[in-house]
Motif scaffolding. Structure first.
Motif, PDB file in Angstrom:
ATOM      1  N   LYS A 115     -10.118  11.386   2.307  1.00  0.00           N
ATOM      2  CA  LYS A 115      -9.299  10.216   2.024  1.00  0.00           C
ATOM      3  C   LYS A 115      -7.844  10.406   2.398  1.00  0.00           C
ATOM      4  N   GLN A 163     -15.739   2.392  -5.770  1.00  0.00           N
ATOM      5  CA  GLN A 163     -16.557   3.362  -5.059  1.00  0.00           C
ATOM      6  C   GLN A 163     -17.951   2.785  -4.820  1.00  0.00           C
ATOM      7  N   ASN A 213     -21.531   5.568   0.053  1.00  0.00           N
ATOM      8  CA  ASN A 213     -20.600   6.523   0.642  1.00  0.00           C
ATOM      9  C   ASN A 213     -21.019   7.957   0.342  1.00  0.00           C
ATOM     10  N   ASN A 216     -15.640   8.828  -1.427  1.00  0.00           N
ATOM     11  CA  ASN A 216     -15.285   8.359  -2.769  1.00  0.00           C
ATOM     12  C   ASN A 216     -14.142   9.168  -3.386  1.00  0.00           C
ATOM     13  N   LEU A 242     -18.355   1.386  -9.608  1.00  0.00           N
ATOM     14  CA  LEU A 242     -19.257   2.016  -8.645  1.00  0.00           C
ATOM     15  C   LEU A 242     -20.342   1.030  -8.247  1.00  0.00           C
ATOM     16  N   MET A 289     -19.999   9.074  -9.660  1.00  0.00           N
ATOM     17  CA  MET A 289     -18.688   8.675  -9.181  1.00  0.00           C
ATOM     18  C   MET A 289     -17.742   9.866  -9.250  1.00  0.00           C
TER      19      MET A 289
END
Length: 210
Positions: free
Chosen positions: A73, A89, A93, A98, A170, A181
């Motif tokens: 990220k 999230q 992914n 996340n 999520l 998560m």
């Protein structure tokens, strides 16, 4: 010049959940993963399926003692040591997308990541008959569990988050088997989990206070 560095994945590292075994769930490198070595980003991993060890190409020499960050990220350079955990999230992914964050030091041309962010795992086997899980909302009350937080290597802690949020939503894809998560590590006194369920025509919510 182009150099290579090898990273090994185990139950203590990441980046993707593998097939659960009798006693553990493996974490594997996956497509698109990359690392930062002394603030310079490596090539992205190109693999057809998750692997336990991955080789990355870098333009700087990976010397012993160099700091390695895993952070999909962050942007480039000094931002590589900042975890960015989003308030929204999805199980579609990878954990890295996340906001997962790991760090290591190079030893003999290789490294093993240690986690700094945390996971919240959800057991959703006992759903009401006919319903599927659409999303999970986690409300940590006064605690900040999402946002941007800089990693301090000297104290092995995150600094005070910016753009912080106490709530993470999520989205759960159909047939998801690993539902977790990514959260910033913090002390949580009370929390509320809300499950959004759907049976094709009706939406139903279930809330649990911890």
């Amino acid at each position: 010049a182009t150099y290579t560095i090898t990273g090994y994945s185990s139950i203590d590292t990441r980046t993707e959940f593998g097939t659960p075994g009798a006693e553990s769930i493996p974490f594997l490198w996956s497509e698109g993963d990359m690392v930062w070595i002394d603030g310079i980003r490596s090539s992205a991993l190109n693999c057809s399926m998750p692997v336990a060890s991955a080789t990355f190409s870098v333009t700087n020499s990976p010397d012993d003692g160099d700091v390695v960050y895993y952070n999909m990220k962050a942007a480039f350079g000094p931002n590589a040591n900042t975890a960015v955990v989003p308030a929204s999230q999805s199980t579609a992914n990878s954990l890295g997308e996340n906001g997962d964050f790991g760090y290591a030091t190079v030893e003999n041309g290789a490294f093993t990541l240690s986690h700094a962010t945390a996971y919240l795992w959800f057991d959703v086997e006992a759903l009401p008959e006919g319903y599927s899980l659409k999303s999970i909302s986690f409300n940590a009350g006064d605690a900040i569990v999402a946002g941007k937080a800089k990693w301090d290597g000297s104290t092995s802690k995150f600094g005070t988050p910016t753009n912080g949020s106490s709530v993470i939503d999520l989205a759960v894809e159909e047939n998801a088997t690993m539902i977790a998560m990514v959260v910033l590590p913090t002390e949580i006194e009370t929390a509320t989990i809300t499950y959004k369920l759907f049976n094709g025509t009706e939406t139903k919510y279930q809330t649990k206070t911890l």
